[in-house]
Design a protein around this motif. Structure first.
Motif, PDB file in Angstrom:
ATOM      1  N   PRO A  41       0.843  -1.202   0.000  1.00 34.09           N
ATOM      2  CA  PRO A  41       0.000   0.000   0.000  1.00 34.09           C
ATOM      3  C   PRO A  41       0.881   1.257   0.000  1.00 34.09           C
ATOM      4  CG  PRO A  41      -0.739  -1.558   1.659  1.00 34.09           C
ATOM      5  CD  PRO A  41       0.576  -2.062   1.142  1.00 34.09           C
ATOM      6  N   VAL A  42       0.393   2.309  -0.601  1.00 40.88           N
ATOM      7  CA  VAL A  42       1.148   3.558  -0.685  1.00 40.88           C
ATOM      8  C   VAL A  42       1.607   4.015   0.699  1.00 40.88           C
ATOM      9  CG1 VAL A  42       1.003   6.011  -1.301  1.00 40.88           C
ATOM     10  CG2 VAL A  42       0.038   4.283  -2.839  1.00 40.88           C
ATOM     11  N   ALA A  43       0.737   3.960   1.694  1.00 40.04           N
ATOM     12  CA  ALA A  43       1.095   4.411   3.046  1.00 40.04           C
ATOM     13  C   ALA A  43       2.236   3.580   3.622  1.00 40.04           C
ATOM     14  CB  ALA A  43      -0.119   4.348   3.969  1.00 40.04           C
ATOM     15  N   ASP A  44       2.189   2.268   3.434  1.00 44.93           N
ATOM     16  CA  ASP A  44       3.253   1.393   3.938  1.00 44.93           C
ATOM     17  C   ASP A  44       4.561   1.637   3.202  1.00 44.93           C
ATOM     18  OD1 ASP A  44       1.321   0.330   5.603  1.00 44.93           O
ATOM     19  OD2 ASP A  44       1.217  -1.613   4.570  1.00 44.93           O
ATOM     20  N   ALA A  45       4.479   1.813   1.882  1.00 47.40           N
ATOM     21  CA  ALA A  45       5.674   2.068   1.084  1.00 47.40           C
ATOM     22  C   ALA A  45       6.332   3.380   1.495  1.00 47.40           C
ATOM     23  CB  ALA A  45       5.328   2.078  -0.398  1.00 47.40           C
ATOM     24  N   ALA A  46       5.527   4.401   1.752  1.00 44.09           N
ATOM     25  CA  ALA A  46       6.065   5.695   2.185  1.00 44.09           C
ATOM     26  C   ALA A  46       6.784   5.549   3.518  1.00 44.09           C
ATOM     27  CB  ALA A  46       4.950   6.731   2.284  1.00 44.09           C
ATOM     28  N   ARG A  47       6.165   4.854   4.438  1.00 48.54           N
ATOM     29  CA  ARG A  47       6.771   4.641   5.759  1.00 48.54           C
ATOM     30  C   ARG A  47       8.066   3.843   5.607  1.00 48.54           C
ATOM     31  NH1 ARG A  47       2.502   3.892   8.224  1.00 48.54           N
ATOM     32  NH2 ARG A  47       2.102   1.765   7.557  1.00 48.54           N
ATOM     33  N   ARG A  48       8.010   2.782   4.828  1.00 58.91           N
ATOM     34  CA  ARG A  48       9.174   1.899   4.637  1.00 58.91           C
ATOM     35  C   ARG A  48      10.352   2.656   4.028  1.00 58.91           C
ATOM     36  NH1 ARG A  48       7.539  -1.466   0.245  1.00 58.91           N
ATOM     37  NH2 ARG A  48       8.368   0.228  -0.998  1.00 58.91           N
ATOM     38  N   ASP A  49      10.052   3.515   3.041  1.00 57.39           N
ATOM     39  CA  ASP A  49      11.111   4.195   2.308  1.00 57.39           C
ATOM     40  C   ASP A  49      11.405   5.599   2.818  1.00 57.39           C
ATOM     41  OD1 ASP A  49      11.395   1.908   0.762  1.00 57.39           O
ATOM     42  OD2 ASP A  49      10.038   2.614  -0.798  1.00 57.39           O
ATOM     43  N   GLY A  50      10.758   6.003   3.922  1.00 59.93           N
ATOM     44  CA  GLY A  50      11.058   7.274   4.568  1.00 59.93           C
ATOM     45  C   GLY A  50      10.509   8.506   3.866  1.00 59.93           C
ATOM     46  N   ALA A  51       9.395   8.344   3.155  1.00 58.63           N
ATOM     47  CA  ALA A  51       8.796   9.480   2.444  1.00 58.63           C
ATOM     48  C   ALA A  51       7.690  10.114   3.297  1.00 58.63           C
ATOM     49  CB  ALA A  51       8.214   9.015   1.112  1.00 58.63           C
ATOM     50  N   ASP A  52       7.491  11.400   3.114  1.00 62.04           N
ATOM     51  CA  ASP A  52       6.416  12.138   3.772  1.00 62.04           C
ATOM     52  C   ASP A  52       5.110  11.780   3.064  1.00 62.04           C
ATOM     53  OD1 ASP A  52       4.429  14.119   4.288  1.00 62.04           O
ATOM     54  OD2 ASP A  52       5.972  15.587   4.781  1.00 62.04           O
ATOM     55  N   LEU A  53       4.237  11.036   3.733  1.00 65.48           N
ATOM     56  CA  LEU A  53       3.013  10.541   3.117  1.00 65.48           C
ATOM     57  C   LEU A  53       2.103  11.678   2.662  1.00 65.48           C
ATOM     58  CD1 LEU A  53       1.163   8.239   2.251  1.00 65.48           C
ATOM     59  CD2 LEU A  53       0.254   8.205   4.592  1.00 65.48           C
ATOM     60  N   THR A  54       1.952  12.713   3.465  1.00 66.67           N
ATOM     61  CA  THR A  54       1.079  13.832   3.110  1.00 66.67           C
ATOM     62  C   THR A  54       1.560  14.517   1.834  1.00 66.67           C
ATOM     63  OG1 THR A  54       0.518  14.170   5.437  1.00 66.67           O
ATOM     64  CG2 THR A  54       0.071  15.996   3.937  1.00 66.67           C
ATOM     65  N   ALA A  55       2.852  14.789   1.748  1.00 60.16           N
ATOM     66  CA  ALA A  55       3.418  15.434   0.560  1.00 60.16           C
ATOM     67  C   ALA A  55       3.326  14.509  -0.654  1.00 60.16           C
ATOM     68  CB  ALA A  55       4.867  15.836   0.816  1.00 60.16           C
ATOM     69  N   LEU A  56       3.592  13.222  -0.438  1.00 56.96           N
ATOM     70  CA  LEU A  56       3.513  12.252  -1.523  1.00 56.96           C
ATOM     71  C   LEU A  56       2.102  12.191  -2.094  1.00 56.96           C
ATOM     72  CD1 LEU A  56       4.564   9.859  -3.249  1.00 56.96           C
ATOM     73  CD2 LEU A  56       3.984   8.378  -1.295  1.00 56.96           C
ATOM     74  N   LEU A  57       1.109  12.063  -1.233  1.00 53.33           N
ATOM     75  CA  LEU A  57      -0.275  11.984  -1.702  1.00 53.33           C
ATOM     76  C   LEU A  57      -0.692  13.253  -2.429  1.00 53.33           C
ATOM     77  CD1 LEU A  57      -1.996  10.189   1.299  1.00 53.33           C
ATOM     78  CD2 LEU A  57      -1.627   9.259  -0.999  1.00 53.33           C
ATOM     79  N   ALA A  58      -0.285  14.406  -1.924  1.00 46.11           N
ATOM     80  CA  ALA A  58      -0.629  15.670  -2.578  1.00 46.11           C
ATOM     81  C   ALA A  58      -0.060  15.717  -4.001  1.00 46.11           C
ATOM     82  CB  ALA A  58      -0.116  16.848  -1.762  1.00 46.11           C
ATOM     83  N   GLU A  59       1.198  15.299  -4.137  1.00 45.39           N
ATOM     84  CA  GLU A  59       1.826  15.323  -5.464  1.00 45.39           C
ATOM     85  C   GLU A  59       1.208  14.263  -6.381  1.00 45.39           C
ATOM     86  OE1 GLU A  59       5.339  16.550  -7.969  1.00 45.39           O
ATOM     87  OE2 GLU A  59       4.825  17.264  -5.976  1.00 45.39           O
ATOM     88  N   LEU A  60       0.936  13.066  -5.855  1.00 46.58           N
ATOM     89  CA  LEU A  60       0.288  12.026  -6.666  1.00 46.58           C
ATOM     90  C   LEU A  60      -1.064  12.498  -7.169  1.00 46.58           C
ATOM     91  CD1 LEU A  60       1.068   8.827  -4.552  1.00 46.58           C
ATOM     92  CD2 LEU A  60       1.999   9.382  -6.824  1.00 46.58           C
ATOM     93  N   ARG A  61      -1.843  13.112  -6.292  1.00 44.76           N
ATOM     94  CA  ARG A  61      -3.172  13.596  -6.672  1.00 44.76           C
ATOM     95  C   ARG A  61      -3.099  14.713  -7.694  1.00 44.76           C
ATOM     96  NH1 ARG A  61      -4.909  13.021  -0.422  1.00 44.76           N
ATOM     97  NH2 ARG A  61      -5.560  10.834  -0.551  1.00 44.76           N
ATOM     98  N   ARG A  62      -2.118  15.592  -7.536  1.00 46.44           N
ATOM     99  CA  ARG A  62      -1.949  16.694  -8.493  1.00 46.44           C
ATOM    100  C   ARG A  62      -1.609  16.146  -9.880  1.00 46.44           C
ATOM    101  NH1 ARG A  62       1.876  19.105 -10.975  1.00 46.44           N
ATOM    102  NH2 ARG A  62       3.583  18.055  -9.921  1.00 46.44           N
ATOM    103  N   VAL A  63      -0.680  15.222  -9.935  1.00 43.67           N
ATOM    104  CA  VAL A  63      -0.275  14.654 -11.230  1.00 43.67           C
ATOM    105  C   VAL A  63      -1.403  13.837 -11.831  1.00 43.67           C
ATOM    106  CG1 VAL A  63       1.297  12.978 -12.292  1.00 43.67           C
ATOM    107  CG2 VAL A  63       2.195  14.701 -10.714  1.00 43.67           C
TER     108      VAL A  63
END
Length: 67
Positions: A41-63
């Motif tokens: 899941p995106v949330a698990d992958a973000a946590r695993r790889d050290g990404a900011d989930l909120t920023a990641l989701l915002a950018e994914l949604r924008r694109v």
């Protein structure tokens, strides 16, 4: 009229990429493993790889909304 694209953080990375191929560079930018870790899941992958989930989701949604 602007409609927000919803990307569920519980959706797998592979599902998001399948639906919105333009998001691949976003995952790469945030350092997420889209190959071997694509089934996570995106949330698990973000946590695993050290990404900011909120920023990641915002950018994914924008694109995704732009496609």
């Amino acid at each position: 009229m602007h409609t927000e694209t919803t990307i569920d953080p519980a959706a797998s990375v592979n599902d998001v990429i399948s639906r919105y191929p333009a998001t691949i560079p976003v995952f790469n930018k945030f350092g997420l493993d889209t190959c071997c870790g694509g089934g996570s899941p995106v949330a698990d992958a973000a946590r695993r790889d050290g990404a900011d989930l909120t920023a990641l989701l915002a950018e994914l949604r924008r694109v995704a909304a732009a496609t």
